[in-house]
Design an enzyme around this catalytic site. Structure first.
Site, PDB file in Angstrom:
ATOM      1  N   ASP A  31       0.861  -1.184   0.000  1.00 51.89           N
ATOM      2  CA  ASP A  31       0.000   0.000   0.000  1.00 51.89           C
ATOM      3  C   ASP A  31       0.902   1.240   0.000  1.00 51.89           C
ATOM      4  O   ASP A  31       1.882   1.292   0.752  1.00 51.89           O
ATOM      5  CB  ASP A  31      -0.894  -0.031   1.250  1.00 51.89           C
ATOM      6  CG  ASP A  31      -2.046   0.971   1.177  1.00 51.89           C
ATOM      7  OD1 ASP A  31      -1.774   2.180   0.994  1.00 51.89           O
ATOM      8  OD2 ASP A  31      -3.197   0.563   1.309  1.00 51.89           O
ATOM      9  N   HIS A  47     -11.478  -7.227 -12.754  1.00 46.60           N
ATOM     10  CA  HIS A  47     -12.139  -6.096 -12.115  1.00 46.60           C
ATOM     11  C   HIS A  47     -13.444  -6.536 -11.462  1.00 46.60           C
ATOM     12  O   HIS A  47     -14.433  -6.855 -12.138  1.00 46.60           O
ATOM     13  CB  HIS A  47     -12.423  -4.973 -13.111  1.00 46.60           C
ATOM     14  CG  HIS A  47     -12.988  -3.762 -12.421  1.00 46.60           C
ATOM     15  ND1 HIS A  47     -12.207  -2.904 -11.685  1.00 46.60           N
ATOM     16  CD2 HIS A  47     -14.263  -3.300 -12.302  1.00 46.60           C
ATOM     17  CE1 HIS A  47     -12.965  -1.955 -11.160  1.00 46.60           C
ATOM     18  NE2 HIS A  47     -14.219  -2.176 -11.519  1.00 46.60           N
ATOM     19  N   ASN A  86     -12.561  -3.192   3.179  1.00 48.62           N
ATOM     20  CA  ASN A  86     -13.530  -2.097   3.283  1.00 48.62           C
ATOM     21  C   ASN A  86     -14.467  -2.225   2.096  1.00 48.62           C
ATOM     22  O   ASN A  86     -14.008  -2.335   0.954  1.00 48.62           O
ATOM     23  CB  ASN A  86     -12.818  -0.754   3.275  1.00 48.62           C
ATOM     24  CG  ASN A  86     -11.906  -0.586   4.469  1.00 48.62           C
ATOM     25  OD1 ASN A  86     -12.216  -1.070   5.557  1.00 48.62           O
ATOM     26  ND2 ASN A  86     -10.776   0.072   4.281  1.00 48.62           N
ATOM     27  N   GLY A  92     -14.825   3.148   4.192  1.00 50.90           N
ATOM     28  CA  GLY A  92     -13.431   3.519   3.967  1.00 50.90           C
ATOM     29  C   GLY A  92     -12.892   2.988   2.640  1.00 50.90           C
ATOM     30  O   GLY A  92     -11.725   3.204   2.311  1.00 50.90           O
ATOM     31  N   HIS A  97     -12.171  -1.502  -6.621  1.00 51.28           N
ATOM     32  CA  HIS A  97     -11.674  -2.766  -7.173  1.00 51.28           C
ATOM     33  C   HIS A  97     -11.344  -3.569  -5.925  1.00 51.28           C
ATOM     34  O   HIS A  97     -10.502  -3.145  -5.112  1.00 51.28           O
ATOM     35  CB  HIS A  97     -10.428  -2.509  -8.043  1.00 51.28           C
ATOM     36  CG  HIS A  97      -9.823  -3.740  -8.672  1.00 51.28           C
ATOM     37  ND1 HIS A  97      -9.567  -3.836 -10.031  1.00 51.28           N
ATOM     38  CD2 HIS A  97      -9.385  -4.903  -8.136  1.00 51.28           C
ATOM     39  CE1 HIS A  97      -9.010  -5.006 -10.303  1.00 51.28           C
ATOM     40  NE2 HIS A  97      -8.878  -5.676  -9.157  1.00 51.28           N
ATOM     41  N   HIS A  99     -10.150  -5.346  -2.842  1.00 53.03           N
ATOM     42  CA  HIS A  99      -8.784  -5.557  -2.340  1.00 53.03           C
ATOM     43  C   HIS A  99      -8.817  -5.945  -0.878  1.00 53.03           C
ATOM     44  O   HIS A  99      -9.607  -5.436  -0.094  1.00 53.03           O
ATOM     45  CB  HIS A  99      -7.886  -4.335  -2.571  1.00 53.03           C
ATOM     46  CG  HIS A  99      -8.428  -3.013  -2.113  1.00 53.03           C
ATOM     47  ND1 HIS A  99      -9.495  -2.381  -2.722  1.00 53.03           N
ATOM     48  CD2 HIS A  99      -8.065  -2.195  -1.097  1.00 53.03           C
ATOM     49  CE1 HIS A  99      -9.746  -1.231  -2.117  1.00 53.03           C
ATOM     50  NE2 HIS A  99      -8.898  -1.100  -1.105  1.00 53.03           N
TER      51      HIS A  99
END
Lengths: 111, 111
Positions: A31, A47, A86, A92, A97, A99
């Site tokens: 990240d 996606h 999230n 948040g 996409h 994750h």
């Protein structure tokens, strides 16, 4: 692929990322705004915006991704770690996409 | 079933829980120490201690559980929600029976 999606672009190699794992279906990378001493994102290359957009044709993909989480954490020498997704408004979620965050190391934030 | 595991006992009906979903393989119930206005735990009935203890024979189970998360959240009228799995030492995992937290409502805590 969603051409407006930054994670699709990372998955396609069109945007850079500090990758730690990649196969034909999933990818893991650091990240860029870490919330823990080790903060990774694990994504399907396909996606899929949110968990709500998964369907039964994604079953093999999603189980592969979940089973990869401890393997990816182990590669980063994490003994314990937190997984966070999230999902949708107010959660948040910033990039739509799907994750899975892996948070580990000395500073796993509380939740 | 692990006879010392409180989530195995809940899954077997030997300990009470405020259930919101149950089928032959998974169960969802309210956390007794909520950290959000809606705080659910989703578990496989099978005793699996952590993500690290999953193997490929659990693929169908784990994808079923993940696909159930948005359905369970929807039943609770959650538009957005957070999924958390605390996994292993230092992560905050207290019960060593795999469980997916669903946190939603007005007070989703930051992470």
């Amino acid at each position: 692929m969603d051409t407006d999606c930054i994670f699709c672009k990372i998955a396609a190699g069109d945007l850079p990322a500090k990758k730690v794992y990649e196969d034909d279906q999933i990818m893991a990378f650091f990240d860029i705004h870490p919330k823990a001493s080790v903060h990774l994102l694990v994504i399907p290359k396909k996606h899929i915006a949110t968990l709500n957009d998964l369907n039964t044709t994604d079953s093999a993909l999603i189980s592969k991704l979940v089973l990869a989480l401890p393997e990816i954490a182990k590669e980063q020498k994490l003994e314990g770690f937190r997984v966070v997704v999230n999902n949708g408004p107010g959660s948040g979620q910033i990039v739509y996409h799907l994750h899975f965050h892996i948070l580990g190391g000395k500073q796993i934030p509380t939740f």
